[in-house]
Design an enzyme around this catalytic site. Structure first.
Site, mmCIF file in Angstrom:
data_model
loop_
_atom_site.group_PDB
_atom_site.id
_atom_site.type_symbol
_atom_site.label_atom_id
_atom_site.label_comp_id
_atom_site.label_asym_id
_atom_site.label_seq_id
_atom_site.Cartn_x
_atom_site.Cartn_y
_atom_site.Cartn_z
ATOM 1 N N GLY A 172 8.044 -4.622 8.977
ATOM 2 C CA GLY A 172 9.429 -4.774 8.547
ATOM 3 C C GLY A 172 10.245 -3.506 8.699
ATOM 4 O O GLY A 172 11.391 -3.534 9.117
ATOM 5 N N LYS A 212 -0.912 -5.816 14.112
ATOM 6 C CA LYS A 212 0.427 -5.562 13.576
ATOM 7 C C LYS A 212 1.084 -4.428 14.350
ATOM 8 O O LYS A 212 0.451 -3.416 14.645
ATOM 9 C CB LYS A 212 0.338 -5.188 12.093
ATOM 10 N N ARG A 239 8.598 -3.190 2.539
ATOM 11 C CA ARG A 239 9.825 -2.825 1.830
ATOM 12 C C ARG A 239 10.932 -3.850 1.970
ATOM 13 O O ARG A 239 11.719 -4.050 1.040
ATOM 14 C CB ARG A 239 10.309 -1.454 2.315
ATOM 15 N N ASP A 295 0.815 -1.215 0.000
ATOM 16 C CA ASP A 295 0.000 0.000 0.000
ATOM 17 C C ASP A 295 0.850 1.267 0.000
ATOM 18 O O ASP A 295 0.324 2.382 0.083
ATOM 19 C CB ASP A 295 -0.924 0.007 1.220
ATOM 20 N N HIS A 296 2.154 1.118 -0.129
ATOM 21 C CA HIS A 296 3.081 2.246 -0.030
ATOM 22 C C HIS A 296 2.933 3.233 -1.189
ATOM 23 O O HIS A 296 3.417 4.355 -1.105
ATOM 24 C CB HIS A 296 4.520 1.733 0.019
ATOM 25 N N TYR A 303 0.507 1.502 15.772
ATOM 26 C CA TYR A 303 1.816 2.121 15.910
ATOM 27 C C TYR A 303 1.779 3.201 16.985
ATOM 28 O O TYR A 303 0.778 3.901 17.133
ATOM 29 C CB TYR A 303 2.262 2.752 14.593
ATOM 30 N N ARG A 311 3.288 6.771 18.097
ATOM 31 C CA ARG A 311 3.942 7.936 17.508
ATOM 32 C C ARG A 311 4.448 8.856 18.622
ATOM 33 O O ARG A 311 4.200 8.627 19.796
ATOM 34 C CB ARG A 311 2.978 8.679 16.592
#
Length: 270
Positions: free
Chosen positions: A205, A180, A233, A31-32, A150, A152
């Site tokens: 990753g 994740k 990536r 999705d980058h 995530y 931040r």
């Protein structure tokens, strides 16, 4: 930790089966393109998807506009549609906004959906609300949800196992089926992250390192009780995406050592 799917509705359990094996997962997100543009490895999406799925990965993850390019080249791997995004060149990359719906994911033949939440960011509250709605809709349709959790803020926050554990638990509390997050750097600290939830945890990753660094990271996470990886990536920008995929699969699904995984995939230097 054992992850039991018996309490899920039949549709969710069946679709989870399509994106993993025995409650373990090797997922490659591509999705980058929305975030970073047509980066190396994602200009020719078809060739990249063909290579990594030949390497044995369980599922590919993308934004909805790329779904057709994935499906035609996925060698029976599962497909996950991502439902949020932002750009690196925009005013605030942490401001992930909805990019799709569960119904759209069903229409393109997705086996699961995913959503990204930035804990400790200024957008945490809005993203919590959006995730709660996604998991409600997904539950109605029997669609699994992968939540990308995530932390931040300052660098020490983003690597803090206690804060990462909180983020992971948030993913479960809001109805996620797979969580994740980032690897904390060692098995001992990451074990506290894995045990913060009853849901399977997969690692991101991040930036591409050496082959050995990548495989050692995967091995360390699995030793801590992780359920696999969702690595972009490190895999799709590798000089040989099929080989690095095989090495990761060897670790996640076959419990191989780092050296054996690299040897079987052809990555071990002679």
């Amino acid at each position: 930790m054992r992850h039991d799917n018996t309490l899920m509705n039949t549709g969710t359990a069946a679709r989870l089966y399509r994106i993993g094996k025995n409650n373990k997962y090797v997922i490659v997100p591509i999705d980058h393109g929305l975030t970073q543009g047509a980066v190396d490895g994602l200009r020719d999406v078809e060739s990249t998807v063909d290579a990594v799925t030949r390497g044995g990965v369980d599922a590919i993850l993308s934004q909805k506009g790329i779904a057709q390019r994935v499906h035609q080249n996925k060698n029976d791997a599962g497909y996950i549609m991502h439902l949020s995004g932002s750009t690196d060149i925009g005013p605030d990359p942490a401001d992930k906004r909805l990019t799709g719906t569960v119904e759209e994911a069903i229409k393109v033949g997705a086996d699961a959906v995913s959503y990204h939440i930035n804990v400790l960011s200024a957008h945490e509250g809005n993203q919590i609300e959006a995730l709660a709605k996604i998991t409600k809709d997904a539950n109605e349709f029997g669609m699994p949800v992968l939540v990308m959790c995530y932390v931040r803020g300052h660098e020490e926050d983003m690597k803090d196992p206690r804060k990462i554990s909180h983020a992971v638990r948030l993913g479960e509390e809001l109805g996620g089926d797979i969580i994740k997050t980032v690897y904390t750097g060692d098995s001992k600290s990451f074990e506290s992250v894995v045990t913060a939830t009853s849901k399977p945890v997969v690692i991101a990753g991040g930036k591409k390192g050496t082959d050995k660094e990548t495989i050692e990271m995967v091995k360390g996470a699995m030793d801590a009780g992780a359920a696999g990886v969702s690595m972009g990536r490190c895999i799709f920008q590798h000089k040989n995406p099929e080989s690095i995929s095989r090495a990761v699969v060897e670790i996640v699904h076959n419990g191989a050592s780092v050296e054996k995984a690299m040897e079987k995939s052809g990555l071990l230097e002679k």
